[in-house]
Design an enzyme around this catalytic site. Structure first.
Site, PDB file in Angstrom:
ATOM      1  N   ASP A  50     -19.194 -33.796  -1.236  1.00  0.00           N
ATOM      2  CA  ASP A  50     -19.780 -32.688  -0.611  1.00  0.00           C
ATOM      3  C   ASP A  50     -19.575 -33.167   0.850  1.00  0.00           C
ATOM      4  O   ASP A  50     -20.083 -34.296   1.110  1.00  0.00           O
ATOM      5  CB  ASP A  50     -21.166 -32.749  -0.929  1.00  0.00           C
ATOM      6  CG  ASP A  50     -21.712 -31.132  -0.677  1.00  0.00           C
ATOM      7  OD1 ASP A  50     -21.426 -30.638   0.343  1.00  0.00           O
ATOM      8  OD2 ASP A  50     -22.899 -30.856  -1.092  1.00  0.00           O
ATOM      9  N   ASP A  82     -19.382 -27.811   2.819  1.00  0.00           N
ATOM     10  CA  ASP A  82     -20.784 -27.100   3.054  1.00  0.00           C
ATOM     11  C   ASP A  82     -20.524 -26.115   4.491  1.00  0.00           C
ATOM     12  O   ASP A  82     -19.951 -26.290   5.431  1.00  0.00           O
ATOM     13  CB  ASP A  82     -21.898 -28.198   3.834  1.00  0.00           C
ATOM     14  CG  ASP A  82     -23.039 -27.501   3.899  1.00  0.00           C
ATOM     15  OD1 ASP A  82     -23.971 -27.251   3.083  1.00  0.00           O
ATOM     16  OD2 ASP A  82     -23.546 -27.523   5.257  1.00  0.00           O
ATOM     17  N   GLU A 136     -18.514 -23.559   0.448  1.00  0.00           N
ATOM     18  CA  GLU A 136     -19.626 -22.422   0.557  1.00  0.00           C
ATOM     19  C   GLU A 136     -19.671 -21.839   1.785  1.00  0.00           C
ATOM     20  O   GLU A 136     -19.460 -22.038   2.904  1.00  0.00           O
ATOM     21  CB  GLU A 136     -21.100 -23.462   0.948  1.00  0.00           C
ATOM     22  CG  GLU A 136     -22.388 -22.827   0.733  1.00  0.00           C
ATOM     23  CD  GLU A 136     -23.283 -23.476   1.366  1.00  0.00           C
ATOM     24  OE1 GLU A 136     -24.473 -23.417   1.045  1.00  0.00           O
ATOM     25  OE2 GLU A 136     -23.127 -24.655   2.097  1.00  0.00           O
ATOM     26  N   HIS A 140     -28.736 -27.202  -5.722  1.00  0.00           N
ATOM     27  CA  HIS A 140     -29.602 -27.947  -4.836  1.00  0.00           C
ATOM     28  C   HIS A 140     -30.498 -26.760  -3.927  1.00  0.00           C
ATOM     29  O   HIS A 140     -31.715 -27.313  -3.337  1.00  0.00           O
ATOM     30  CB  HIS A 140     -29.002 -29.099  -4.121  1.00  0.00           C
ATOM     31  CG  HIS A 140     -28.087 -28.710  -3.136  1.00  0.00           C
ATOM     32  ND1 HIS A 140     -27.070 -27.961  -3.481  1.00  0.00           N
ATOM     33  CD2 HIS A 140     -28.321 -28.402  -1.829  1.00  0.00           C
ATOM     34  CE1 HIS A 140     -26.242 -27.684  -2.456  1.00  0.00           C
ATOM     35  NE2 HIS A 140     -26.816 -28.106  -1.150  1.00  0.00           N
ATOM     36  N   ASP A 141     -30.106 -25.897  -3.687  1.00  0.00           N
ATOM     37  CA  ASP A 141     -30.497 -24.650  -2.695  1.00  0.00           C
ATOM     38  C   ASP A 141     -31.196 -23.550  -3.319  1.00  0.00           C
ATOM     39  O   ASP A 141     -31.702 -22.593  -2.543  1.00  0.00           O
ATOM     40  CB  ASP A 141     -29.684 -24.279  -1.864  1.00  0.00           C
ATOM     41  CG  ASP A 141     -29.209 -25.124  -0.565  1.00  0.00           C
ATOM     42  OD1 ASP A 141     -30.111 -26.253  -0.516  1.00  0.00           O
ATOM     43  OD2 ASP A 141     -28.198 -25.216  -0.158  1.00  0.00           O
TER      44      ASP A 141
END
Length: 557
Positions: A98, A199, A256, A332-333
């Site tokens: 990531d 990200d 993302e 995770h979000d």
């Protein structure tokens, strides 16, 4: 699109802080992940996506990177990472890193030097603007609330931070910055990593004009997302990244991309391979937001199935044959899917978890499984603000309750219990021992209280568990090409209780039927011929035209 290895792969997302603690400090770490690789392999996954493991002060749980070339000491050392990578590869597992390159930490050497003066090697690595009439350069507001600008006296300028104050945005219009990013990414490629999750990558190109935006009613700031997403040089920069980093390697790359449309995704993840392999879109994750736009995502009401069908189908049809989907319910979000779109009551939790898994894993795209999803883990149901650590959640509570006083404390705690990112971040539930087998010390975030009855050890010992169902789904995806390459056709788009669709490839057909309710439904599907056979179901016996509570079944013909 020519078939690529990542199109038939299944990704398992590991949030390192919450996966496995090996040294008894209450925080998950890299040796802990290495200890659990056999579990991931037995599940059937092909790729492990690691949330950020770089050196970081932890303001946003690792998404504020202070040194891109070093490991966060909480997680271990570079030698620990090398051991993880080597062991994973030996087991036939790939590692996807990531990477956060829209912004860094304000403790990164690039920023601490940049902030000293307007004349140094890193002076233009960030987005600096002069004050306007003694105030911020414009009225943009950050994703985490408040102004998106922070004043620094040593430069007599403001820097842009789309997220937390401690996360200054990098200046991608500076070719030296871009080259520094590519060099850093190539450092990890040369180590042998197998891909990158990028990200908020569609925020890197800022608009040419830094004009004021239109604020929401009653708000002083304009929401930055719609202003900076998909900027004028985004594709130019990603194509340059592709040429400098990805070309010549069999990497898996996923961006993302908040706010991206189908049209955006077609260019970002086209079959031509000039930018990324696939994107994470957010449309289906925003369907259950609050009817009051000022409250954003903070809500405690379920999504309407008709809306979910419309959204997922739009992306299935829109990218078919031209670009590639990422398939996910959890990360995770996002809160736990069985609590959000399913039914976590004991009588229905496992059925609804399997139903949601069935729906997702037969769609076209690359599926992502978030740690614990394969166990049917639920939201944490924290009851006090002090239970939470997530910056976004805490900021939202103080903004809506303390500052604006538009939501009562009890109501906001209800919103957090339903939607907070901390619901996904509670430690992995390995067994029924102390702290769910995650750590011998007090975990950094409380373990979900239901771990004695929801854990990996119990699932491995129980025939028909959610875990065993995920294993079956993954095997089918690996062995049935129609799941990867077949076309998609939605049935009964206005049905408010049942989601059904067909996948076609040549003479192969799959009919996927999912009941989103606890009520028995009666449906007859004309597409189902007499010689169809039941491929998989979350019930033991088949009643063809009847759908029991949260029943999922897939017919092959």
């Amino acid at each position: 699109m020519a078939n690529q290895w990542w199109q038939s792969a299944v990704v398992y997302q590991v949030y390192p802080r919450s996966f496995q603690d090996s040294n008894g400090d209450g925080i998950g770490d890299l040796p802990g992940i290495t200890q659990r690789l056999d579990y991931i392999k037995q599940l059937g996954a092909d790729v492990i996506w690691l949330n950020p493991i770089y050196r970081s002060p932890g303001v946003d749980n690792g998404y504020d990177i202070s040194d891109y070339y070093d490991i966060n000491p909480e997680f271990g050392t570079m030698a620990d990472f090398d051991q993880l990578l080597t062991t994973a590869h030996a087991k036939g597992l790939k590692i996807m890193m990531d990477i956060v390159v829209n912004h860094s930490s304000d403790q990164n050497k690039w920023f601490t030097t940049s902030a000293q003066s307007k004349d140094n090697p890193y002076a233009d690595y960030y987005i600096w603007r002069d004050p306007v009439d003694g105030h911020e350069p414009n009225n943009w507001g950050g994703f985490f609330g408040g102004s998106a600008w922070k004043y620094v006296a040593s430069r007599d300028q403001y820097y842009l931070h789309s997220f937390a104050v401690e996360q200054p945005d990098l200046n991608w219009d500076n070719p030296q910055l871009r080259q520094a990013v590519y060099d850093m990414m190539n450092f990890w490629v040369n180590k042998g990593v197998d891909g990158f999750r990028l990200d908020v990558i569609n925020l890197i190109s800022k608009p040419d004009s830094f004009a004021d935006g239109q604020p929401e009613a009653g708000e002083p700031y304009a929401a930055i997302g719609g202003i900076i997403a998909n900027g004028p040089h985004l594709h130019e920069y990603l194509q340059e990244m592709n040429q400098q980093v990805f070309a010549g390697h069999q990497l898996m790359t996923v961006g993302e991309t908040p706010g991206a449309t189908v049209a955006d995704a077609k260019q970002l993840a086209s079959g031509q391979g000039q930018e990324l392999n696939m994107v994470f879109e957010f449309e289906h994750m925003g369907l259950d937001g609050n009817p009051d736009p000022a409250l954003g995502k903070w809500n405690d009401q379920p999504v309407r199935l008709v809306d979910l069908k419309q959204s997922l189908s739009k992306w299935q049809m829109g990218l078919q044959g031209t670009a590639w989907n990422s398939l996910y319910w959890n990360n995770h979000d996002q809160p736990r899917i069985v609590s959000r779109f399913g039914d976590e009551r004991p009588a229905y939790r496992e059925r609804s978890a399997k139903m949601l898994a069935t729906l997702l894993h037969f769609l076209q795209g690359t599926p992502y499984i978030y740690e614990g999803e394969e166990l049917g883990m639920t939201n944490a149901h924290f009851t006090k603000l002090t239970d939470y650590q997530d910056l976004e959640s805490l900021n939202a509570y103080h903004h809506f309750v303390d500052d604006e006083q538009v939501v009562q404390p009890e109501q906001m705690l209800g919103y957090l219990a339903h939607m907070s990112r901390d619901n996904a971040r509670t430690p992995m539930q390995w067994d029924d021992s102390q702290n769910a087998g995650f750590s011998t010390a007090t975990p950094w975030l409380a373990v979900n209280a239901n771990y004695p009855r929801i854990n990996a050890q119990l699932a491995q010992r129980t025939p028909g568990s959610v875990l065993s169902y995920y294993q079956r789904l993954i095997k089918l995806r690996h062995h049935l090409p129609v799941i990867t390459t077949g076309t998609y056709h939605l049935l009964s788009p206005d049905d408010a209780a049942v989601y059904a669709y067909v996948r076609h490839m040549g003479s192969q057909h799959l009919l996927v039927i999912c009941n989103f309710t606890a009520a028995t439904q009666t449906r007859h599907f004309a597409e189902l011929p007499a010689d169809a056979h039941l491929l998989i179901s979350n019930y033991d016996e088949d009643h063809q035209d009847v759908l029991r509570a949260y029943e999922a079944k897939v017919y092959q013909f």
